[in-house]
Scaffold this motif. Structure first.
Motif: not given
Length: 313
Positions: A271-278, A103-124
């Protein structure tokens, strides 16, 4: 002999106990007074993080001999009170380490490549390819605070991504760092000033609470990223919000919060913060591993007097 499972966990742990002839009750979601009213019937208690083992609960636990935490963190268990009561407290280190490291590696890559932001914007129905330009982690410096079981697995994964890894951990020696092929620094502030990415892998104690505060964030490189999948309360969330809002930090990812769930948290507005519920240990594989280990610990202590990973013996 009777054992109580008071938090949701894999049935594997229950099966281990029943196969050994120990009677098991699974009773989850109890209110503190409800748990207090029945705890006196049990010699063993298996918990995750929801059950709070307080001095008041232990005072009613007349038969209790062993508590097993299916997981690593034990900030929900009053260990001094358990020790005074003569109850051994055990955890299951290493059983969910791979899940947290992934999960740590996943969060790091998601931050670096704006994965969560890209998903949200594309769904919008937005196509923000240019706005979501990211960064590669290869060739960057990852600073780890803590290189225990989880930290070591993060080292190996980061090295596979061609990252330079440095670490700060006052509880390990140079031999471990040499074995991992990383540089061990003596000064936390030195690590903060060198790392492009900082990831925390340490327990919450009186010494580590609010370890990453405004003063320490100020010592980080401008544009650095912070990741924490350890324990809530190690990062000062107000100070982190200010750092993200001002642009001091390029981004941050938390899997843990000081209060869970966090409610109306200012960080959630960034917008530059991502999170998961533990979700650190929330894989099927990890939950089977920790439940089996906890069941084996209670079984062996109740039937043989053998304690593994005891925290107060």
């Amino acid at each position: 002999m009777k054992a109580l499972v008071s938090d949701s966990m894999s049935e594997v742990g229950v099966e281990v106990l029943r196969e050994a002839g120990i009677e098991v009750d699974v009773n989850t979601g109890l209110k503190p007074e409800e748990l207090k009213s029945i705890i006196g019937n049990y010699e063993g208690l298996l918990v995750r993080s929801a059950t709070k083992v307080t001095p008041e609960l232990l005072a009613a636990a007349d038969k209790l001999k062993a508590i097993a935490r299916a997981g690593t963190g034990v900030d929900n268990i009053d260990i001094p009170a358990a020790t005074e009561k003569g109850v051994v407290v055990m955890n299951t280190p290493g059983q969910n380490s791979n899940a947290v490291a992934e999960l740590t590696i996943g969060l790091m890559l998601a931050l670096s490549r704006n994965i969560t932001q890209g998903t949200s914007s594309l769904k919008a129905c937005q196509w923000e390819k240019k706005a979501l330009m990211g960064h590669e982690v290869g060739g960057k410096t990852l600073g780890l605070i803590g290189i225990g079981n989880i930290g070591a697995l993060v080292v190996r994964a980061a090295q596979g991504l061609r990252m330079n890894v440095i670490a700060y951990d006052p509880f390990v020696g140079n031999a471990r760092a040499e074995d991992l092929g990383i540089e061990l620094l003596d000064d936390l502030d030195e690590l903060l000033g060198q790392a492009d990415y900082i990831s925390l892998h340490l327990p919450k104690t009186d010494q580590t609470a609010m370890l990453i505060n405004a003063q320490r964030i100020d010592k980080m490189k401008d544009g650095a990223y912070l990741i924490c999948a350890a324990r809530g309360g190690i990062v000062d969330e107000d100070a982190l919000y200010q750092a993200l809002d001002s642009g001091k930090l390029a981004g941050a990812a938390l899997d843990v919060f000081a209060t869970e769930p966090p409610g109306a948290c200012a960080l959630l507005e960034c917008n530059n913060f991502i999170c998961t519920p533990h979700l650190g240990a929330s894989t099927h594989e990890a939950q089977v591993n920790v439940a089996r280990a906890a069941g084996e610990q209670v079984r062996d202590y109740l039937l043989k007097g053998q304690a593994r990973h005891a925290l107060n013996l």
